[in-house]
Design a protein around this motif. Structure first.
Motif, PDB file in Angstrom:
ATOM      1  N   PHE A  79      -7.147  -0.581   5.724  1.00 16.91           N
ATOM      2  CA  PHE A  79      -6.075  -0.879   4.781  1.00 16.91           C
ATOM      3  C   PHE A  79      -6.613  -0.958   3.359  1.00 16.91           C
ATOM      4  O   PHE A  79      -6.012  -0.422   2.411  1.00 16.91           O
ATOM      5  N   ARG A  82      -7.221   2.296   1.518  1.00 22.39           N
ATOM      6  CA  ARG A  82      -6.023   2.940   0.985  1.00 22.39           C
ATOM      7  C   ARG A  82      -5.506   2.189  -0.241  1.00 22.39           C
ATOM      8  O   ARG A  82      -5.151   2.787  -1.245  1.00 22.39           O
ATOM      9  N   GLN A 142       7.122   0.594   4.695  1.00 26.55           N
ATOM     10  CA  GLN A 142       5.804  -0.019   4.902  1.00 26.55           C
ATOM     11  C   GLN A 142       4.907   0.872   5.742  1.00 26.55           C
ATOM     12  O   GLN A 142       3.714   1.035   5.451  1.00 26.55           O
ATOM     13  N   THR A 143       5.473   1.458   6.792  1.00 25.45           N
ATOM     14  CA  THR A 143       4.674   2.312   7.676  1.00 25.45           C
ATOM     15  C   THR A 143       4.192   3.559   6.955  1.00 25.45           C
ATOM     16  O   THR A 143       3.059   4.018   7.173  1.00 25.45           O
ATOM     17  N   ALA A 144       5.029   4.111   6.097  1.00 27.01           N
ATOM     18  CA  ALA A 144       4.702   5.368   5.419  1.00 27.01           C
ATOM     19  C   ALA A 144       4.097   5.169   4.036  1.00 27.01           C
ATOM     20  O   ALA A 144       3.944   6.140   3.281  1.00 27.01           O
ATOM     21  N   SER A 145       3.750   3.947   3.679  1.00 29.67           N
ATOM     22  CA  SER A 145       3.285   3.650   2.317  1.00 29.67           C
ATOM     23  C   SER A 145       2.058   4.469   1.949  1.00 29.67           C
ATOM     24  O   SER A 145       1.095   4.559   2.713  1.00 29.67           O
ATOM     25  N   LEU A 151       4.484   0.063  -0.876  1.00 31.51           N
ATOM     26  CA  LEU A 151       4.321  -0.993   0.114  1.00 31.51           C
ATOM     27  C   LEU A 151       5.032  -2.268  -0.318  1.00 31.51           C
ATOM     28  O   LEU A 151       5.699  -2.927   0.490  1.00 31.51           O
ATOM     29  N   GLU A 213      -6.011   5.289   9.367  1.00 29.19           N
ATOM     30  CA  GLU A 213      -4.983   4.419   8.797  1.00 29.19           C
ATOM     31  C   GLU A 213      -3.985   3.905   9.824  1.00 29.19           C
ATOM     32  O   GLU A 213      -3.216   2.981   9.515  1.00 29.19           O
ATOM     33  N   TRP A 214      -3.960   4.472  11.025  1.00 33.84           N
ATOM     34  CA  TRP A 214      -3.045   3.955  12.040  1.00 33.84           C
ATOM     35  C   TRP A 214      -3.427   2.547  12.476  1.00 33.84           C
ATOM     36  O   TRP A 214      -2.648   1.865  13.145  1.00 33.84           O
ATOM     37  N   TRP A 216      -3.504   0.074  10.577  1.00 34.47           N
ATOM     38  CA  TRP A 216      -2.536  -0.821   9.935  1.00 34.47           C
ATOM     39  C   TRP A 216      -1.120  -0.253   9.933  1.00 34.47           C
ATOM     40  O   TRP A 216      -0.143  -1.009   9.848  1.00 34.47           O
ATOM     41  N   ARG A 217      -0.974   1.057  10.039  1.00 37.33           N
ATOM     42  CA  ARG A 217       0.363   1.627  10.087  1.00 37.33           C
ATOM     43  C   ARG A 217       1.070   1.321  11.415  1.00 37.33           C
ATOM     44  O   ARG A 217       2.282   1.102  11.441  1.00 37.33           O
ATOM     45  N   LEU A 221       4.792  -0.189  12.266  1.00 33.81           N
ATOM     46  CA  LEU A 221       5.751   0.623  13.020  1.00 33.81           C
ATOM     47  C   LEU A 221       6.321  -0.142  14.208  1.00 33.81           C
ATOM     48  O   LEU A 221       7.531  -0.074  14.488  1.00 33.81           O
TER      49      LEU A 221
END
Length: 338
Positions: A79, A82, A142-145, A151, A213-214, A216-217, A221
């Motif tokens: 996180f 990014r 939030q998921t696609a930030s 975000l 990144e998944w 935190w994504r 989700l």
């Protein structure tokens, strides 16, 4: 003599405008026939109402999950790579971390503040659906930030949905619950909040070891799964009998009440509770008409003014003590949970 008179409410029950309801709180409670035992035993004897309340408490789980997920996500290396502005090495990182956490609380404040008139307007059920739609929009953002601003906006929008859910879910639970187990079923909301926080901790504990990144994504989700289940499932639950009575839909209120209690509508206990609900709705309408006679027309401006006036009534003489007790209980409850 005066104290006895103060305990009596005389109201005209619509629609015929001829029958008069005389309500003495102590007398009604003494003569009332219970639906079943109190506490846990009462939950098992009113299984349908308990199941509806438990399902509505998913709103609390969504609230708790969203509160818990960000606390772990904020320290994930994936996180921070990014969103470098919240990294410990960045200037002003503390401010940006605090702002990101506070955005959901700001959104929740705005959502809870406006959910009252929405729930009165379109019903408790449909206001839950509206809250979930808003929360889902925030969850998608939030998921696609891709940057900090996206975000933060997602957290704000999601917070609005969270605030709406945290207000209307306990309201719906309290209005569909039998009097004997109303307090027990309301505990489900707090239990769901704490459960949601725990689930968020364990999910983020597992995803933090994922590459990319998944890590935190995915937690962002997953929060949309229980909210979507809530939005779809709530459509199959009955309307609140009290909301129906407040709209003058008395026959529908009786049918809903009978379904929630698992009893025929001719049962004496159902009839008595239905009568009390109608009397309370009539009392509120007449009280509003007496206190705000110039705001009773159905124009949009008067509706807004009446909503504001209803809020100010909470702090007037005769009601302000109860308002302070309610605010104090909620304030210290949240403070202790944090």
């Amino acid at each position: 003599m005066e104290s006895k008179v103060e305990n009596i409410k005389r109201e005209t029950i619509p629609p015929d405008g001829r029958s008069t309801f005389v309500h003495h709180a102590e007398a009604v409670w003494d003569q009332r026939q219970p639906y079943g035992p109190n506490g846990l035993r009462g939950i098992f004897s009113s299984h349908y109402a308990a199941a509806c309340a438990a399902f509505a408490a998913l709103g609390g789980m969504v609230f708790g999950y969203d509160q818990g997920v960000v606390s772990v996500v904020l320290v994930m290396e994936q996180f921070l790579s990014r969103f470098t502005s919240v990294s410990d090495k960045a200037a002003g990182a503390g401010f940006y971390k605090g702002l990101l956490t506070a955005m959901i609380e700001l959104g929740a404040f705005l959502g809870a503040l406006n959910q009252g008139w929405i729930a009165d307007k379109i019903s408790r059920k449909y206001s839950i659906v509206v809250a979930v739609i808003i929360f889902t929009v925030g969850g998608i953002l939030q998921t696609a930030s891709m940057d900090y601003a996206m975000l933060a906006v997602g957290r704000l929008i999601g917070g609005v949905g969270i605030g709406m859910l945290s207000m209307v879910a306990p309201l719906y639970i309290s209005e569909i619950s039998p009097p004997e187990i109303r307090g027990s079923l309301l505990v489900l909301e707090e239990l769901s909040i704490v459960g949601g926080i725990c689930i968020a901790y364990w999910i983020t504990y597992g995803t933090r070891y994922m590459a990319g990144e998944w890590a935190w994504r995915l937690p962002f989700l997953l929060q949309m799964i229980p909210s979507t289940v809530l939005a779809l499932g709530i459509l199959f639950l009955p309307f609140s009998p009290r909301w129906l009575a407040s709209k003058g839909r008395d026959d529908e209120a009786l049918q809903s009440l009978g379904k929630l209690r698992g009893l025929p509508v001719t049962d004496n206990r159902v009839q008595q509770e239905w009568f009390d609900i109608r009397a309370e709705a009539a009392f509120h309408r007449q009280t509003s008409a007496i206190r705000h006679p110039n705001l009773q027309s159905k124009s949009r401006v008067n509706s807004i003014k009446l909503e504001i006036a209803s809020w100010t009534d909470c702090f007037r003489r005769g009601c302000w003590r109860r308002t302070h007790v309610g605010i104090g209980l909620m304030f210290f409850q949240v403070s202790l949970r944090q």
